[in-house]
Design a protein around this motif. Structure first.
Motif, PDB file in Angstrom:
ATOM      1  N   GLN A 527       0.851  -1.183   0.000  1.00 57.83           N
ATOM      2  CA  GLN A 527       0.000   0.000   0.000  1.00 57.83           C
ATOM      3  C   GLN A 527       0.894   1.243   0.000  1.00 57.83           C
ATOM      4  O   GLN A 527       1.834   1.328   0.781  1.00 57.83           O
ATOM      5  CB  GLN A 527      -0.887   0.022   1.249  1.00 57.83           C
ATOM      6  CG  GLN A 527      -1.770  -1.215   1.384  1.00 57.83           C
ATOM      7  CD  GLN A 527      -2.707  -1.142   2.584  1.00 57.83           C
ATOM      8  OE1 GLN A 527      -2.543  -0.306   3.465  1.00 57.83           O
ATOM      9  NE2 GLN A 527      -3.686  -2.030   2.611  1.00 57.83           N
ATOM     10  N   VAL A 528       0.576   2.175  -0.889  1.00 52.77           N
ATOM     11  CA  VAL A 528       1.347   3.417  -0.920  1.00 52.77           C
ATOM     12  C   VAL A 528       0.397   4.589  -0.689  1.00 52.77           C
ATOM     13  O   VAL A 528      -0.547   4.775  -1.450  1.00 52.77           O
ATOM     14  CB  VAL A 528       2.029   3.611  -2.290  1.00 52.77           C
ATOM     15  CG1 VAL A 528       2.883   4.887  -2.255  1.00 52.77           C
ATOM     16  CG2 VAL A 528       2.888   2.400  -2.632  1.00 52.77           C
ATOM     17  N   VAL A 529       0.620   5.327   0.369  1.00 42.93           N
ATOM     18  CA  VAL A 529      -0.237   6.469   0.666  1.00 42.93           C
ATOM     19  C   VAL A 529       0.469   7.753   0.224  1.00 42.93           C
ATOM     20  O   VAL A 529       1.632   7.981   0.546  1.00 42.93           O
ATOM     21  CB  VAL A 529      -0.559   6.548   2.166  1.00 42.93           C
ATOM     22  CG1 VAL A 529      -1.393   7.787   2.465  1.00 42.93           C
ATOM     23  CG2 VAL A 529      -1.289   5.285   2.605  1.00 42.93           C
ATOM     24  N   VAL A 530      -0.271   8.550  -0.558  1.00 45.15           N
ATOM     25  CA  VAL A 530       0.249   9.855  -0.966  1.00 45.15           C
ATOM     26  C   VAL A 530      -0.664  10.890  -0.337  1.00 45.15           C
ATOM     27  O   VAL A 530      -1.823  11.016  -0.713  1.00 45.15           O
ATOM     28  CB  VAL A 530       0.225   9.994  -2.499  1.00 45.15           C
ATOM     29  CG1 VAL A 530       0.887  11.310  -2.907  1.00 45.15           C
ATOM     30  CG2 VAL A 530       0.924   8.809  -3.158  1.00 45.15           C
ATOM     31  N   GLY A 531      -0.181  11.596   0.652  1.00 48.72           N
ATOM     32  CA  GLY A 531      -1.057  12.497   1.380  1.00 48.72           C
ATOM     33  C   GLY A 531      -0.287  13.629   2.019  1.00 48.72           C
ATOM     34  O   GLY A 531       0.617  14.202   1.410  1.00 48.72           O
ATOM     35  N   ASN A 532      -0.648  13.953   3.268  1.00 48.92           N
ATOM     36  CA  ASN A 532      -0.026  15.062   3.968  1.00 48.92           C
ATOM     37  C   ASN A 532       1.494  15.005   3.981  1.00 48.92           C
ATOM     38  O   ASN A 532       2.171  15.998   3.713  1.00 48.92           O
ATOM     39  CB  ASN A 532      -0.508  15.104   5.421  1.00 48.92           C
ATOM     40  CG  ASN A 532      -1.931  15.645   5.477  1.00 48.92           C
ATOM     41  OD1 ASN A 532      -2.390  16.264   4.511  1.00 48.92           O
ATOM     42  ND2 ASN A 532      -2.609  15.410   6.582  1.00 48.92           N
ATOM     43  N   SER A 533       2.017  13.826   4.293  1.00 49.30           N
ATOM     44  CA  SER A 533       3.470  13.735   4.413  1.00 49.30           C
ATOM     45  C   SER A 533       4.129  14.000   3.068  1.00 49.30           C
ATOM     46  O   SER A 533       5.226  14.543   3.003  1.00 49.30           O
ATOM     47  CB  SER A 533       3.876  12.374   4.964  1.00 49.30           C
ATOM     48  OG  SER A 533       3.480  11.369   4.067  1.00 49.30           O
ATOM     49  N   LEU A 535       2.964  16.164   0.901  1.00 45.91           N
ATOM     50  CA  LEU A 535       2.944  17.619   0.726  1.00 45.91           C
ATOM     51  C   LEU A 535       4.036  18.293   1.546  1.00 45.91           C
ATOM     52  O   LEU A 535       4.625  19.281   1.125  1.00 45.91           O
ATOM     53  CB  LEU A 535       1.568  18.172   1.114  1.00 45.91           C
ATOM     54  CG  LEU A 535       0.439  17.816   0.140  1.00 45.91           C
ATOM     55  CD1 LEU A 535      -0.918  18.227   0.685  1.00 45.91           C
ATOM     56  CD2 LEU A 535       0.685  18.457  -1.227  1.00 45.91           C
ATOM     57  N   LYS A 536       4.304  17.730   2.710  1.00 47.48           N
ATOM     58  CA  LYS A 536       5.321  18.331   3.576  1.00 47.48           C
ATOM     59  C   LYS A 536       6.723  17.959   3.155  1.00 47.48           C
ATOM     60  O   LYS A 536       7.625  18.789   3.113  1.00 47.48           O
ATOM     61  CB  LYS A 536       5.107  17.881   5.034  1.00 47.48           C
ATOM     62  CG  LYS A 536       3.912  18.558   5.701  1.00 47.48           C
ATOM     63  CD  LYS A 536       3.929  18.332   7.215  1.00 47.48           C
ATOM     64  CE  LYS A 536       2.530  18.459   7.797  1.00 47.48           C
ATOM     65  NZ  LYS A 536       1.981  17.161   8.251  1.00 47.48           N
ATOM     66  N   THR A 537       6.939  16.671   2.858  1.00 49.76           N
ATOM     67  CA  THR A 537       8.317  16.191   2.670  1.00 49.76           C
ATOM     68  C   THR A 537       8.609  15.659   1.282  1.00 49.76           C
ATOM     69  O   THR A 537       9.758  15.370   0.944  1.00 49.76           O
ATOM     70  CB  THR A 537       8.618  15.051   3.658  1.00 49.76           C
ATOM     71  OG1 THR A 537       7.786  13.928   3.300  1.00 49.76           O
ATOM     72  CG2 THR A 537       8.305  15.444   5.091  1.00 49.76           C
ATOM     73  N   GLY A 538       7.560  15.472   0.492  1.00 52.35           N
ATOM     74  CA  GLY A 538       7.797  14.888  -0.819  1.00 52.35           C
ATOM     75  C   GLY A 538       7.945  13.372  -0.780  1.00 52.35           C
ATOM     76  O   GLY A 538       8.304  12.758  -1.774  1.00 52.35           O
ATOM     77  N   ASN A 539       7.643  12.790   0.393  1.00 52.02           N
ATOM     78  CA  ASN A 539       7.794  11.327   0.511  1.00 52.02           C
ATOM     79  C   ASN A 539       6.448  10.598   0.467  1.00 52.02           C
ATOM     80  O   ASN A 539       5.426  11.111   0.912  1.00 52.02           O
ATOM     81  CB  ASN A 539       8.474  10.975   1.832  1.00 52.02           C
ATOM     82  CG  ASN A 539       9.963  11.286   1.775  1.00 52.02           C
ATOM     83  OD1 ASN A 539      10.451  11.890   0.817  1.00 52.02           O
ATOM     84  ND2 ASN A 539      10.675  10.878   2.808  1.00 52.02           N
TER      85      ASN A 539
END
Length: 571
Positions: A527-533, A535-539
């Motif tokens: 599972q790959v989550v693209v969310g807040n982190s 936006l903050k870190t690019g990770n």
RNA sequence: CGGGAUGUGGCUCAGCUUGGUAGAGCGCUUGGUUCGGGACUAAGAGGUCGUGGGUCCGAAUCCCACCAUCCCGACCA
């Protein structure tokens, strides 16, 4: 693949008629839909899993010398009549007739068919051995379809058939298939064990079942952890370890005692103040329309498979109350083994020199001081009891335990059971025609799929092993409104697909909770989550479905390589 | 094949006892607000009440038959 485009309707609530974890999850995750009792449609996700399992099966079959063919599901009756199984299968076979009235069946298995195909040619011994397999639907009109794909009326099966020159040669073919089976079940991610088994309706000399440990198993077996002995309960042997009856005082004669309203073994033991092991249980069976009285220790159960073999019978059932009355003149509860006119089979673990309590063969009476050696005239003394947990291993004497499992594969040595009646023979070195010595090997594909889920799930849903997962990765963009998030997620998805990793992107307008829950339900391994982190870190946040605690924060550009690596190093 | 239960929008179920013409939650559609673990809100669509027959002025509801599904049993004297 866009998740919104996959036809895999999820169910939030547990469907009412699903009776196993695997059945519920297959319905809930949109892998499967039921068409009728024991008959299912594979939806896209389910089909993908099925196909991946089949691919593994094909690879292992091919690399172990078997070649794929495809036989019809709809078969004429003749070969079945030739082997006698047209009648033997009885109501379990789906039978039909064509417009001219010619009888056909929907194949419950294909021994007759392959043997006919092979038998139509005349091969030389030089061309042996060979092994033909196919993967198709089978049909059995089960008395009671159950457990979703585990016991269904239409099911997909691999079956392979080996043709050898003689009993020695078949050993090698058999060993090859056992090896292929081990590889297959390892690769699909199952923990399993091969156990000795009865060959049942297929017939033949020896067989092994490949059983995966599961609560919802339809097969029970006994196993010894010390030496590895494992056998289906139908045939398992053991050293009886429970209490023994009192030794006989040879002078005391058998004595009849009035026991009104005492019927069950429990009541009898209580009435006489003894252990159930000091009583004998006498049960009248009808084997091939003839009565047989089976006698076992009161705390044991008769094993019908063993009993049937002892008397060389084909079918057995309990006698009805009427038959019991007509044959022995007594009702259940007072049936006794002494002085009866029907053949008696006494279990080998019954102590010949001990004093037992048993039914008297007259309603309302029991006898005490029954000494088998003195008072019984058995037609056979043989092992006819069912093994119990706590018995000792017949091989090494250590403790046996019992468990249930799902039988996912079965291998048989058939001998010439089919080749003789169907005239399938080859020309041997000396110029004579000889029947093939055959082996047959089956794997339930749908059942394997169900077994994988039984072994790989949690309270959230399925946890697919990578080898059979319908998709390997799910990319979950949160904040779909945010272009950066969406595009980063889409780029990852595309990069994975380009790299040959099957991926799904959750493109739906859903809240995070819904997406997480669906991802867990569907069970894709990564599972790959693209969310807040992001936006903050690019990770990205990369986790394994089977180990959500380990969160990996991975820079976007490294993600594809990281994921491929992760899949390679985890199951 | 025996025993039991159930059948009501896509799903889970209520309503049936005491007949008066069908409801909830979830899901679905549209709008608005939300946006990291099953959000909120407003408006909507959607039902031959398993099938057939009967009783009745009137049946989801009572009666009969059938069908389907599920459970238990066919495992013990």
């Amino acid at each position: 693949m866009y998740l919104s485009k996959i036809f895999a309707p999820r169910l939030r609530e547990v469907p009412q008629d699903a009776d196993t974890v695997s059945g519920q999850l297959m319905l809930r995750a949109g892998l499967l839909r039921k068409s009728a009792s024991g008959i299912y449609t594979y939806l896209n996700l389910g089909l993908r899993v099925k196909q991946r399992i089949e691919t593994i099966v094909r690879e292992e079959m091919d690399s172990h010398g078997a070649q794929e063919i495809l036989m019809p599901l709809l078969m004429p009756a003749e070969p079945w009549q030739a082997t006698g199984r047209w009648d033997l299968y009885g109501d379990e076979m789906f039978k039909l007739t064509d417009r001219k009235g010619r009888p056909f069946c929907l194949g419950p298995t294909h021994e007759e068919m392959v043997t006919s195909v092979v038998g139509a040619e005349r091969h030389s011994y030089k061309e042996l051995p060979f092994n033909l397999y196919h993967i198709t639907n089978k049909y059995r009109d089960e008395i009671r379809p159950r457990y979703g794909l585990i016991r269904s009326r239409e099911f997909v099966m691999l079956d392979a058939y080996s043709f050898d020159r003689d009993e020695t040669a078949v050993e090698a073919s058999y060993a090859l298939m056992v090896e292929a089976y081990n590889n297959i079940f390892h690769r699909v991610g199952l923990t399993f064990r091969p156990i000795q088994a009865d060959s049942g309706a297929i017939g033949g000399s020896s067989s092994h079942e490949f059983t995966v440990l599961a609560e919802n198993g339809e097969c029970s077996y006994a196993a010894c952890d010390a030496c590895g002995y494992a056998a289906n309960l139908e045939i398992a042997r053991a050293q009886r370890s429970s209490a023994l009856p009192p030794a006989a005082d040879s002078v005391t004669a058998m004595e009849t005692v009035a026991t009104p309203a005492i019927h069950s073994i429990v009541e009898v033991a209580q009435f006489f103040g003894v252990d159930a092991a000091a009583t004998l249980k006498s049960i009248l069976y009808i084997v091939d329309n003839k009565p047989v009285l089976a006698v076992v220790s009161g705390d044991d159960d008769v094993n019908e498979t063993k009993l049937r073999k002892v008397v060389h019978g084909q079918e057995d059932r309990l006698a009805t109350d009427d038959e019991l009355m007509a044959t022995l003149g007594v009702h259940a509860g007072s049936v006794g083994p002494a002085g009866v006119s029907v053949p008696v089979v006494v279990d080998a673990s019954v102590q010949q020199e001990a004093a037992y309590i048993a039914g008297a063969g007259a309603d309302g009476f029991h006898v005490r001081n029954l000494v088998p050696d003195r008072d019984l005239k058995p037609a056979f003394v043989a092992d006819i009891r069912t093994v119990r947990a706590g018995d000792c291993c017949p091989v090494c004497g250590k403790l046996l335990h019992t468990a249930t499992g799902i039988e996912v594969g079965h291998t048989f040595k058939l001998g010439t059971k089919y080749s003789v009646p169907l005239h399938a023979s080859f020309v041997d070195e000396d110029g004579s025609e000889k029947p093939y010595v055959m082996g047959c090997y089956g794997i339930g594909i749908g059942r394997t799929m169900a077994a994988v889920i039984e072994q790989h799930h949690d309270d959230k849903g399925i946890i697919w092993p990578t080898a059979v997962a319908p998709y390997e990765v799910i990319v979950i963009p949160l904040n779909k409104g945010d272009d950066a998030v969406w595009h980063a997620a889409l780029d990852l998805h595309d990069a994975l697909e380009k790299a040959g990793v099957s991926a799904v992107i959750d493109d739906r307008e859903e809240s995070a909770g819904v997406k997480f829950n669906d991802a867990d339900l569907l069970g894709f391994p990564v599972q790959v989550v693209v969310g807040n982190s992001f936006l903050k870190t690019g990770n990205f946040e990369v986790t394994l479905r089977g180990n959500k605690a380990d969160k990996n924060s991975v820079p976007a550009h490294e993600a594809p390589a990281f994921i491929e690596d992760l899949m390679r190093t985890s199951p």
